[in-house]
Design an enzyme around this catalytic site. Sequence first.
Site, PDB file in Angstrom:
ATOM      1  N   SER A   7       0.688  -1.166  -0.004  1.00  0.00           N
ATOM      2  CA  SER A   7       0.219   0.085   0.128  1.00  0.00           C
ATOM      3  C   SER A   7       0.801   1.152   0.092  1.00  0.00           C
ATOM      4  CB  SER A   7      -0.769   0.129   1.233  1.00  0.00           C
ATOM      5  OG  SER A   7      -1.489   1.168   1.470  1.00  0.00           O
ATOM      6  N   HIS A  32      -1.039  -1.146  -4.358  1.00  0.00           N
ATOM      7  CA  HIS A  32      -2.406  -0.792  -3.681  1.00  0.00           C
ATOM      8  C   HIS A  32      -2.239   0.561  -3.624  1.00  0.00           C
ATOM      9  CE1 HIS A  32      -6.124  -1.626  -1.478  1.00  0.00           C
ATOM     10  NE2 HIS A  32      -5.495  -0.758  -0.774  1.00  0.00           N
ATOM     11  N   ASP A  34      -4.408   3.744  -2.398  1.00  0.00           N
ATOM     12  CA  ASP A  34      -5.725   4.112  -1.613  1.00  0.00           C
ATOM     13  C   ASP A  34      -6.051   5.548  -1.907  1.00  0.00           C
ATOM     14  OD1 ASP A  34      -6.049   1.912   0.385  1.00  0.00           O
ATOM     15  OD2 ASP A  34      -4.032   2.238   0.583  1.00  0.00           O
ATOM     16  N   MET A  36      -9.071   8.324  -0.873  1.00  0.00           N
ATOM     17  CA  MET A  36      -9.881   8.725  -0.042  1.00  0.00           C
ATOM     18  C   MET A  36     -10.667  10.136  -0.177  1.00  0.00           C
ATOM     19  SD  MET A  36      -7.911   7.427   3.551  1.00  0.00           S
ATOM     20  CE  MET A  36      -6.851   5.866   3.346  1.00  0.00           C
ATOM     21  N   HIS A  65      -7.910   1.099  -4.940  1.00  0.00           N
ATOM     22  CA  HIS A  65      -8.996   1.125  -3.680  1.00  0.00           C
ATOM     23  C   HIS A  65      -9.527   2.404  -3.495  1.00  0.00           C
ATOM     24  CE1 HIS A  65      -9.627   0.050   0.974  1.00  0.00           C
ATOM     25  NE2 HIS A  65     -10.806  -0.044   0.180  1.00  0.00           N
ATOM     26  N   MET A  67     -11.949   4.512  -1.620  1.00  0.00           N
ATOM     27  CA  MET A  67     -12.910   5.070  -0.380  1.00  0.00           C
ATOM     28  C   MET A  67     -13.446   6.034  -0.440  1.00  0.00           C
ATOM     29  SD  MET A  67      -9.788   3.397   2.188  1.00  0.00           S
ATOM     30  CE  MET A  67      -8.796   3.915   0.889  1.00  0.00           C
ATOM     31  N   MET A 138     -11.711  -5.565   4.502  1.00  0.00           N
ATOM     32  CA  MET A 138     -11.081  -4.518   5.253  1.00  0.00           C
ATOM     33  C   MET A 138     -10.909  -5.293   6.668  1.00  0.00           C
ATOM     34  SD  MET A 138     -10.442  -2.144   3.494  1.00  0.00           S
ATOM     35  CE  MET A 138      -9.333  -1.113   4.648  1.00  0.00           C
ATOM     36  N   ASP A 176      -6.956  -6.224   3.742  1.00  0.00           N
ATOM     37  CA  ASP A 176      -6.316  -4.948   3.762  1.00  0.00           C
ATOM     38  C   ASP A 176      -6.603  -4.186   5.318  1.00  0.00           C
ATOM     39  OD1 ASP A 176      -5.407  -2.365   3.272  1.00  0.00           O
ATOM     40  OD2 ASP A 176      -7.141  -1.772   2.195  1.00  0.00           O
TER      41      ASP A 176
HETATM   42  C1  DX5 Z   1      -6.648   1.748   5.060  1.00  0.00           C
HETATM   43  C2  DX5 Z   1      -6.137   1.390   3.643  1.00  0.00           C
HETATM   44  C3  DX5 Z   1      -5.078   0.507   3.483  1.00  0.00           C
HETATM   45  C4  DX5 Z   1      -3.786   0.854   4.444  1.00  0.00           C
HETATM   46  C5  DX5 Z   1      -3.112  -0.129   5.108  1.00  0.00           C
HETATM   47  O1  DX5 Z   1      -7.848   2.507   4.812  1.00  0.00           O
HETATM   48  O2  DX5 Z   1      -7.101   0.978   2.828  1.00  0.00           O
HETATM   49  O3  DX5 Z   1      -4.715   0.134   2.542  1.00  0.00           O
HETATM   50  O4  DX5 Z   1      -2.936   1.690   3.603  1.00  0.00           O
HETATM   51  O5  DX5 Z   1      -2.108   0.306   5.910  1.00  0.00           O
HETATM   52  P1  DX5 Z   1      -1.274  -0.822   6.940  1.00  0.00           P
HETATM   53  O6  DX5 Z   1      -0.845  -2.002   6.034  1.00  0.00           O
HETATM   54  O7  DX5 Z   1      -0.424  -0.062   7.423  1.00  0.00           O
HETATM   55  O8  DX5 Z   1      -2.474  -1.220   7.943  1.00  0.00           O
HETATM   56 ZN    ZN Z   2      -6.509   0.289   0.724  1.00  0.00          ZN
END
Ligand code: DX5
Ligand code: ZN
Length: 216
Positions: A7, A32, A34, A36, A65, A67, A138, A176
Amino acid sequence: MIKIAPSLLAADFTALGKDIKEMEVAGADWLHIDVMDGIFVPNISIGIPVVKAIRGITDLTLDVHLMITKPIRYVDAFLDAGADILVFHLEADEPQNIQAAIDQVKARGKRVGLSLKPKTPANTLIPYIEQLDLVLVMTVEPGFGGQAFMADQLDKIRAIRALIAAKNPTCELEVDGGIDPKTAPLVIEAGAWVLVAGNAIFKETDRKAVIDALRG
Ligand code: DX5
Ligand code: ZN
């Protein structure tokens, strides 16, 4: 074979290109990313121009991903930017719009995934499972990296593995949140085949060793 998807949320944003090249050398399977929006989750991260820039420097599979609320608004933009797998949340819109977003990704010939927050039960996937290329479970509340793994998600991972085996055996099952060399064996045993990890990889100097350890 277990796949590892680092990630980039935990990478060095001032040296993203360097960290991505390092992931290629270290044997990462996917990247990956993320995204948001500050509404679906309480944090804001990165968006379309950054995905496009990453696409320009790597051939690794980009696992994006989302969000964000009402993801259908941005399906084309993220696919145009270079996403290979577009994952959005089942909770992020009404069912007919989730279905329309799935249809839109598939019409573009790309892979589509649905993600579930920790409180969302496995059976909410039933209307969609046969159409999906990936399910993302998740194992923390989405929004932030570096949170503790939620072991109470293991039964849900098992239930989704059974659903996939029955309905769509080629569908990937990804997890994740809080994945590290201690928690990875638990999710693998429960049936996850793709492991996202942020802090566990990027906080270490020998990142190849972590990726190898996560794969087990
Ligand atoms: C959280 C993200 C994850 C995050 C995971 O909302 O979707 O992908 O980056 O981070 P770690 O592996 O540090 O928990
Ligand atoms: Zn993620």
